[in-house]
Design a protein around this motif. Structure first.
Motif, PDB file in Angstrom:
ATOM      1  N   SER A 131      -5.366  -4.114  15.992  1.00  0.00           N
ATOM      2  CA  SER A 131      -6.207  -4.627  14.927  1.00  0.00           C
ATOM      3  C   SER A 131      -5.265  -5.109  13.839  1.00  0.00           C
ATOM      4  N   GLY A 132      -5.101  -6.434  13.735  1.00  0.00           N
ATOM      5  CA  GLY A 132      -4.104  -6.975  12.822  1.00  0.00           C
ATOM      6  C   GLY A 132      -2.727  -6.589  13.305  1.00  0.00           C
ATOM      7  N   ASP A 133      -1.934  -5.944  12.454  1.00  0.00           N
ATOM      8  CA  ASP A 133      -0.585  -5.534  12.847  1.00  0.00           C
ATOM      9  C   ASP A 133      -0.516  -4.054  13.200  1.00  0.00           C
ATOM     10  N   ARG A 134      -1.687  -3.415  13.403  1.00  0.00           N
ATOM     11  CA  ARG A 134      -1.704  -1.993  13.728  1.00  0.00           C
ATOM     12  C   ARG A 134      -2.434  -1.739  15.035  1.00  0.00           C
ATOM     13  N   ILE A 135      -2.084  -0.632  15.665  1.00  0.00           N
ATOM     14  CA  ILE A 135      -2.796  -0.205  16.865  1.00  0.00           C
ATOM     15  C   ILE A 135      -3.795   0.862  16.462  1.00  0.00           C
ATOM     16  N   ARG A 136      -5.056   0.668  16.848  1.00  0.00           N
ATOM     17  CA  ARG A 136      -6.113   1.631  16.539  1.00  0.00           C
ATOM     18  C   ARG A 136      -6.542   2.325  17.822  1.00  0.00           C
ATOM     19  N   HIS A 137      -7.187   3.471  17.676  1.00  0.00           N
ATOM     20  CA  HIS A 137      -7.539   4.264  18.844  1.00  0.00           C
ATOM     21  C   HIS A 137      -8.953   4.839  18.743  1.00  0.00           C
ATOM     22  N   VAL A 138      -9.522   5.116  19.900  1.00  0.00           N
ATOM     23  CA  VAL A 138     -10.669   6.018  20.024  1.00  0.00           C
ATOM     24  C   VAL A 138     -10.149   7.175  20.866  1.00  0.00           C
ATOM     25  N   ILE A 139     -10.173   8.383  20.322  1.00  0.00           N
ATOM     26  CA  ILE A 139      -9.523   9.527  20.973  1.00  0.00           C
ATOM     27  C   ILE A 139     -10.555  10.603  21.311  1.00  0.00           C
ATOM     28  N   PHE A 140     -10.654  10.945  22.591  1.00  0.00           N
ATOM     29  CA  PHE A 140     -11.548  12.003  23.058  1.00  0.00           C
ATOM     30  C   PHE A 140     -10.740  13.287  23.212  1.00  0.00           C
ATOM     31  N   ASN A 141     -11.124  14.329  22.472  1.00  0.00           N
ATOM     32  CA  ASN A 141     -10.397  15.593  22.481  1.00  0.00           C
ATOM     33  C   ASN A 141     -11.290  16.769  22.880  1.00  0.00           C
ATOM     34  N   LEU A 142     -10.644  17.820  23.390  1.00  0.00           N
ATOM     35  CA  LEU A 142     -11.283  19.128  23.544  1.00  0.00           C
ATOM     36  C   LEU A 142     -10.482  20.116  22.709  1.00  0.00           C
ATOM     37  N   SER A 143     -11.165  20.968  21.964  1.00  0.00           N
ATOM     38  CA  SER A 143     -10.459  21.989  21.198  1.00  0.00           C
ATOM     39  C   SER A 143     -10.507  23.307  21.954  1.00  0.00           C
ATOM     40  N   ASN A 144      -9.495  24.133  21.726  1.00  0.00           N
ATOM     41  CA  ASN A 144      -9.448  25.456  22.335  1.00  0.00           C
ATOM     42  C   ASN A 144     -10.255  26.448  21.509  1.00  0.00           C
ATOM     43  N   GLY A 145     -10.982  27.285  22.175  1.00  0.00           N
ATOM     44  CA  GLY A 145     -11.751  28.297  21.473  1.00  0.00           C
ATOM     45  C   GLY A 145     -12.484  29.134  22.492  1.00  0.00           C
ATOM     46  N   GLU A 146     -13.450  29.892  22.038  1.00  0.00           N
ATOM     47  CA  GLU A 146     -14.253  30.670  22.971  1.00  0.00           C
ATOM     48  C   GLU A 146     -14.875  29.753  24.011  1.00  0.00           C
ATOM     49  N   GLU A 147     -15.354  28.605  23.547  1.00  0.00           N
ATOM     50  CA  GLU A 147     -15.850  27.541  24.423  1.00  0.00           C
ATOM     51  C   GLU A 147     -15.219  26.240  23.943  1.00  0.00           C
ATOM     52  N   PRO A 148     -14.763  25.380  24.862  1.00  0.00           N
ATOM     53  CA  PRO A 148     -14.193  24.108  24.424  1.00  0.00           C
ATOM     54  C   PRO A 148     -15.225  23.275  23.678  1.00  0.00           C
ATOM     55  N   VAL A 149     -14.814  22.590  22.622  1.00  0.00           N
ATOM     56  CA  VAL A 149     -15.689  21.731  21.847  1.00  0.00           C
ATOM     57  C   VAL A 149     -15.172  20.303  21.942  1.00  0.00           C
ATOM     58  N   LEU A 150     -16.040  19.389  22.314  1.00  0.00           N
ATOM     59  CA  LEU A 150     -15.669  17.991  22.440  1.00  0.00           C
ATOM     60  C   LEU A 150     -15.712  17.307  21.083  1.00  0.00           C
ATOM     61  N   SER A 151     -14.702  16.465  20.797  1.00  0.00           N
ATOM     62  CA  SER A 151     -14.739  15.657  19.584  1.00  0.00           C
ATOM     63  C   SER A 151     -14.166  14.276  19.891  1.00  0.00           C
ATOM     64  N   VAL A 152     -14.614  13.291  19.124  1.00  0.00           N
ATOM     65  CA  VAL A 152     -14.131  11.927  19.297  1.00  0.00           C
ATOM     66  C   VAL A 152     -13.699  11.398  17.935  1.00  0.00           C
ATOM     67  N   ALA A 153     -12.427  10.984  17.828  1.00  0.00           N
ATOM     68  CA  ALA A 153     -11.896  10.421  16.588  1.00  0.00           C
ATOM     69  C   ALA A 153     -11.957   8.900  16.674  1.00  0.00           C
ATOM     70  N   VAL A 154     -12.537   8.263  15.662  1.00  0.00           N
ATOM     71  CA  VAL A 154     -12.642   6.802  15.637  1.00  0.00           C
ATOM     72  C   VAL A 154     -12.086   6.279  14.324  1.00  0.00           C
ATOM     73  N   GLU A 155     -11.629   5.011  14.356  1.00  0.00           N
ATOM     74  CA  GLU A 155     -11.054   4.378  13.174  1.00  0.00           C
ATOM     75  C   GLU A 155     -11.461   2.914  13.163  1.00  0.00           C
ATOM     76  N   ASP A 156     -11.939   2.435  12.007  1.00  0.00           N
ATOM     77  CA  ASP A 156     -12.358   1.038  11.960  1.00  0.00           C
ATOM     78  C   ASP A 156     -11.220   0.133  11.499  1.00  0.00           C
ATOM     79  N   VAL A 157     -11.505  -1.159  11.332  1.00  0.00           N
ATOM     80  CA  VAL A 157     -10.459  -2.133  11.027  1.00  0.00           C
ATOM     81  C   VAL A 157      -9.852  -1.929   9.640  1.00  0.00           C
ATOM     82  N   THR A 158     -10.565  -1.239   8.758  1.00  0.00           N
ATOM     83  CA  THR A 158     -10.047  -1.006   7.406  1.00  0.00           C
ATOM     84  C   THR A 158      -9.207   0.262   7.320  1.00  0.00           C
ATOM     85  N   GLY A 159      -9.200   1.043   8.404  1.00  0.00           N
ATOM     86  CA  GLY A 159      -8.475   2.302   8.393  1.00  0.00           C
ATOM     87  C   GLY A 159      -9.361   3.503   8.106  1.00  0.00           C
TER      88      GLY A 159
END
Length: 244
Positions: A131-159
């Motif tokens: 995006s412009g001069d930067r690389i952006r990501h959509v990141i799918f994560n699992l966290s460690n805990g009693e039960e894994p929790v799914l999360s998704v990190a997103v970033e738009d063109v403005t940061g």
């Protein structure tokens, strides 16, 4: 030799050639469920690494090979939790529809990451694009805990950034479908788990609005974020005119 005999011989030779080609390693087609209309990227994970498409492996990958295990349909890609990942170069997708979704089936293993030194995170998949001069990501994560929790990190063109998470305990050791639906027209990004809406945000990921060019599966860039488990039926598709 009469004509009938000649035809029979030719047919037998052709069959033998086809069978031989089929048995050559890397020549079988990747397992694909019924082709999805409007799919920009559709990956099953049967066969050898060469059957999936134009793929580059991270230099740390041993012998340039990936591991496959039984999945939802056919086989699935097995992330070994050792800090290596599978990198799939997609076409440079810059003209996507107004409504796009990223989905996959996942089965996480219950394990302790020996490299874990800071944040208890296991990255399952990353979709990246410039995006412009930067690389952006959509990141799918699992966290460690009693039960894994799914999360998704997103970033738009403005940061601007947002994180969508599942309810604690929503992820188990069974197969689950993860789906991220991005609607550029309404400026909404929604996270679904097994068909149920979990969370939404008003941020549209830059990799959808400005384009994407690769997918990484298995981890991120640090061994302490290594994922161990199975991933199957990874699809990025045009979802215009469809409900969830």
């Amino acid at each position: 030799m009469n004509r009938t005999a000649i035809v029979a011989v030719v047919a037998a030779v052709c069959c033998a050639v086809l069978i031989a080609v089929w048995l050559i390693p890397g020549q079988k087609n990747a397992h694909v469920t019924t082709p999805i209309e409007g799919a920009y990227v559709q990956l099953g994970f049967d066969g050898t690494i060469n059957t999936i498409g134009e793929i580059d492996l991270h230099p740390q990958s041993v012998d340039g090979k990936a591991v496959f295990s039984a999945g939802q349909t056919g086989q699935a890609y097995f992330a070994q939790g050792d800090g290596r990942y599978l990198e799939i170069k997609t076409p440079d997708l810059v003209s996507l529809s107004e409504r796009v979704d990223i989905s996959f089936d996942i089965k996480a293993e219950d394990w302790t990451n020996p490299y874990e030194k800071s944040a208890p995170v296991k990255t399952v998949a990353v979709v990246s694009g410039k995006s412009g001069d930067r690389i952006r990501h959509v990141i799918f994560n699992l966290s460690n805990g009693e039960e894994p929790v799914l999360s998704v990190a997103v970033e738009d063109v403005t940061g601007s950034k947002a994180r969508l998470t599942s309810d604690p305990g929503a992820m188990t050791l069974n197969w689950h479908q993860v789906r991220l639906v991005i609607d550029q027209a309404s400026e909404r990004t929604q996270l679904y788990l097994d068909g149920a809406l979990v969370m939404e945000t008003g941020i549209v990921p830059a990799v959808i609005s400005h384009g994407m060019d690769r997918v990484k599966i298995g981890t991120w860039y640090r061994r302490n974020q290594a994922f161990r488990g199975l991933l199957d039926n990874f699809v990025i598709r045009d979802a215009m005119g469809e409900g969830v």
